[in-house]
Scaffold this active site. Structure first.
Site, PDB file in Angstrom:
ATOM      1  N   GLN A   1     -46.301 -27.593 -14.818  1.00 51.75           N
ATOM      2  CA  GLN A   1     -46.052 -28.615 -14.826  1.00 51.75           C
ATOM      3  C   GLN A   1     -46.899 -29.057 -16.195  1.00 51.75           C
ATOM      4  OE1 GLN A   1     -43.334 -30.928 -15.428  1.00 51.75           O
ATOM      5  NE2 GLN A   1     -42.090 -29.719 -13.890  1.00 51.75           N
TER       6      GLN A   1
ATOM      7  N   SER B   1     -43.430 -20.955 -16.594  1.00 47.33           N
ATOM      8  CA  SER B   1     -42.251 -21.559 -16.570  1.00 47.33           C
ATOM      9  C   SER B   1     -42.169 -21.935 -18.102  1.00 47.33           C
ATOM     10  CB  SER B   1     -41.386 -22.003 -16.039  1.00 47.33           C
ATOM     11  OG  SER B   1     -40.556 -22.594 -16.285  1.00 47.33           O
TER      12      SER B   1
ATOM     13  N   THR C   1     -35.980  -4.543 -15.644  1.00 45.64           N
ATOM     14  CA  THR C   1     -35.683  -3.946 -16.504  1.00 45.64           C
ATOM     15  C   THR C   1     -36.847  -6.128 -17.713  1.00 45.64           C
ATOM     16  OG1 THR C   1     -34.507  -2.589 -16.811  1.00 45.64           O
ATOM     17  CG2 THR C   1     -34.461  -3.968 -18.669  1.00 45.64           C
TER      18      THR C   1
ATOM     19  N   CYS D   1     -35.371 -30.487  -8.251  1.00 55.37           N
ATOM     20  CA  CYS D   1     -34.905 -29.763  -6.953  1.00 55.37           C
ATOM     21  C   CYS D   1     -34.773 -30.047  -5.922  1.00 55.37           C
ATOM     22  CB  CYS D   1     -35.966 -28.790  -6.592  1.00 55.37           C
ATOM     23  SG  CYS D   1     -36.563 -27.746  -7.937  1.00 55.37           S
TER      24      CYS D   1
END
Lengths: 367, 405
Positions: free
Chosen positions: B183, B203, B243, B329
């Site tokens: 964040q 992220s 990958t 979440c």
């Protein structure tokens, strides 16, 4: 350079139609599917629809689909998530499966025959007291198809659940075999990289990554909405296209194979076995695969020696060694893998340049 | 002028993809489709170049070298990998992990899992702003401690932890320090060298990059080791096989580069917008509580408890604004936020909390619409609330003995 891409088992281009379906999720429908507000619910609807579509294609229930970041994660989740004590697998599985199986307390790797086919008798002997069996539908290096109906029957008799790595089989053969869990990857079927799924029937799974309620707690983390939409679009498209694509690719592959076999000292892996339509693994005696690749690259033809994962290493392929190849012959192997975008002209070009490439590679090998 | 509705003001849950990021991804979603691990042809080389560039861009944002960036499928995976990877690799050294009650679920649930596997976990209490102190951390470290995990900024209340001070304690004590920087990165200063961080989780989709991509920073000097969760193929130097998601990585890299370029200006802009909203709400409504630290917080984050309003009713009443009553979440659950509870906010008040997350694409017009809209709706709801009437009359509601029913 108008290069001919013949390395589809490493990855495929993203189909325009799949991209078109993904685009809204990359633009206005960007919200977090776990958010309760309207934008969040719009994103949730995309994920739900994608899940239903994948379930329909695979013939399972939507709640049995777990979206992941790709085939490797699906394999890890399918195998380690079932917390197996003893796992039975084959000697020629993808490293993702072998890597996961190696973490189980006990792992038996069933050998293959020189033909590339699975030693079913050895499998039958290995199964008692196993908690999971993981067998691939088709091999990524040789294209050899394993007889999953028979494997499933043996597993059923032994009471062992069957995980199938169908990453390379999808789109190239019908996925009409029995499974208890199945791993798929989007980018091998003209979908996006970073997206895959694991479908699980009647097996309890412990998530590998914690920290959220997503995917019914079996796979925490904000959903990759665009990737999930891409996965479902690619799977749907691949299963629709497969009946027509398979004979077309097989004819092209067979043409290339015939040209390769005219070169003296050529060995086609798994030639006597049943193979997926797009894969040709051929070893040329007295050659270094790496030299062949470089020479083919100069001719504008992109192939590989085996799996992209081990690309760059000069080790001979463990898959070919398991089939009884000598290290020397295994080092001379290259893999052609075709996809829907390949044309007759492209294959003709590959057929034309191959004899010269091999003889030049042999020349450099001797000096 | 009324802005286009609904207004998205939930940028702590996820952010829209910046058009410049999508543009950077497009080549890898079309012609440059190669597998970055393919060493034998230009399709693979171009993919690998894109990955290398992104590693540099992300490294540059946090003061790391490109060799220290491990790509994952997202921050949840990064956090799991950091905690489990360290606990597994250093299990002979110790089994004690320290974290904080207000961490993201990805950290807390992983810590719970470690406890089941024999680790001891200390969950530090915070002050009422959700912050911990260096002294508090120092006191919790034992000779069995192998890892400390503290977030840079809280996803719900926006409070920014004194990461540099905590990192200094960990370094002095010889304990590894993981920071969930999801964040905070790109919004407040964060530098793995200055802050003495050994591992950091990042992220893509919280910094205007794509979903499905994240990274774990793993320090090389002195070298930090982790055991992989996903094995097979040996990608990312064995720490994370599979990958590489090349378009996602290219997008994440571009998003990091933009954050670095825009950081001072954008922080100022989102701070100004947040203050505009905050100041208006607090000057037009009474009985509000600011959650999180008044100064040490994310510039665009505003978390407010609107006493005497039912949280769900408020969410419904302001449905033209996409905000959240907690983290995405946990937003599906009706439990009050555990973060607010850990900060000592009462259950009743926690239920009335709204998180506004102002981001890059929010405008002044939007903020002006939202501030008036929220004030109107809160006033309307409070007019229907007997509790608010009583509070206004000076009755202390906590002293009332309600009839049992």
């Amino acid at each position: 350079m108008n290069a001919v891409y013949l390395d589809a088992n490493a990855t495929t281009p993203l189909s325009r139609e799949v991209m078109a379906e993904m685009t809204p999720a990359l633009a206005e429908l960007f919200a977090n599917p776990s958010s309760v507000h309207k934008p969040g619910q719009d994103a949730r609807a995309l994920v739900d629809t994608a899940r239903e579509r994948c379930a329909r294609t695979l013939g399972c229930a939507p709640r049995e689909i777990i979206f992941t970041s790709g085939g490797t994660e699906s394999d890890a989740l399918g195998i380690l998530g079932s917390q197996p004590r003893k796992v039975v697998t084959s000697a020629v599985e993808h490293p993702a499966v072998l890597g996961a199986c190696a973490k189980a307390p006990e792992c038996v790797r069933v050998p293959v025959l020189a033909s590339g086919e699975l030693d079913l008798e050895a499998l039958r002997r290995a199964l008692p007291f196993a908690s999971l069996c993981s067998i691939m539908a088709a091999n990524n290096e040789t294209g050899v198809i394993f007889p999953l109906r028979e494997v499933a029957a043996l597993c059923h008799d032994a009471g062992v659940p069957l995980h199938v790595d169908a990453v390379q089989a999808a789109g190239k053969m019908p996925l009409d075999f029995p499974w208890d869990s199945i791993s798929l990857s989007a980018h091998k079927i003209e979908g996006p990289k970073g997206a895959g799924l694991l479908a699980v029937r009647g097996m309890k799974l412990e998530g590998l990554q914690r920290g959220g309620h997503q995917e019914q707690g079996r796979r925490a983390g904000t959903e990759n909405v665009a990737g999930i939409v891409g996965m479902s679009a690619a799977l749907h498209r691949a299963s629709q296209a497969q009946p027509l694509l398979e004979p077309r690719l097989r004819a092209l592959r067979d043409k290339l194979e015939a040209a390769a076999r005219e070169i003296p000292g050529a060995h086609v892996a798994g030639r006597a076995a049943s193979r997926i339509c797009n894969t040709l693994n051929v070893a040329f005696e007295g050659c270094e695969g790496e030299t062949l690749l470089a020479a083919l690259d100069l001719e504008g033809i992109a192939v590989s020696t085996g799996s992209a994962c081990s690309s760059g290493t000069l080790e001979p392929s463990p898959v070919l060694l398991a089939m009884g190849y000598s290290s020397e012959l295994a080092r001379g192997a290259i893999r052609f893998s075709l996809w829907s975008g390949n044309t007759e002209e492209q294959i003709d070009r590959a057929c034309r340049v191959l004899p010269g490439v091999v003889s030049r590679a042999r020349g450099s090998f001797k000096t | 002028m009324t802005p286009k509705l609904p207004i998205y003001m939930d940028n702590n849950a996820t952010t829209p993809l910046d058009p410049r990021v999508l543009e950077a991804m497009m080549p890898y979603l079309t012609t440059e489709f190669g597998n970055a691990a393919s060493r034998s042809h230009p399709f693979g080389w171009k993919a690998e170049e894109a990955v290398d560039k992104a590693r540099e861009q992300i490294g540059a944002l946090i003061g790391a070298s490109e060799k220290e960036i491990v790509f994952t499928s997202g921050a949840t995976e990064s956090i799991n990998l950091a905690l489990k990877g360290v606990a597994e690799f250093y299990k002979d050294k110790g089994n004690h992990v320290i974290t904080v009650r207000t961490e993201h679920k990805a950290t807390l649930d992983t810590a719970k899992r470690l406890e089941r596997q024999g680790c001891e976990v200390t969950y530090l209490d915070t002050d009422k702003f959700g912050l911990i102190s260096a002294e508090q951390l120092r006191a919790a470290i034992t000779d069995k401690t192998i890892l400390v995990s503290v977030m840079l900024a809280n996803n719900e209340i926006g409070s920014v932890q004194p990461i540099g001070e905590l990192g200094a304690v960990c370094r002095e004590k010889g304990v590894l320090f993981h920071c969930d920087a999801v964040q905070g990165v790109g919004k407040v200063a964060f530098d793995v060298e200055k802050d003495k961080v050994d591992l950091a989780s990042l992220s893509g989709h919280k910094i205007y990059g794509p979903k499905g991509i994240g990274a774990l920073y793993v320090r090389r000097k002195p070298r930090v080791r982790i055991a992989p969760i996903i094995d097979g193929g040996g990608h990312e130097r064995g720490m994370r096989s599979g990958t590489l998601n090349v378009p996602g990585i290219a997008g994440f890299g571009k998003a990091a580069e933009l954050c670095q370029q825009l950081l001072p200006e954008e922080s100022h802009r989102t701070y100004t917008l947040r203050r505009r909203l905050q100041d208006y709400l607090f000057s037009h409504l009474d009985h509000l509580e600011l959650n999180g630290h008044p100064e040490h917080r994310l510039p665009g984050n505003l978390n407010v408890s609107f006493a005497y309003v039912e949280g769900e009713a408020l969410m419904m009443a302001i449905k033209n604004v996409a905000v959240s009553s907690g983290s995405a979440c946990t937003s599906a659950s009706l439990e009050p936020s555990y973060v607010l509870r850990a900060c000592g906010v009462s259950e009743d008040l926690a239920h009335t909390s709204i998180r506004f997350g102002i981001g890059r694409f929010n405008t002044e017009d939007e903020v002006d619409f939202v501030k008036k809209y929220v004030v109107d709706q809160v006033k309307r709801l409070r007019e229907m609330s007997p509790l608010y009437e009583m509070a206004k009359e000076g009755i202390d509601l906590s002293k009332i003995e309600w009839a049992a029913h």
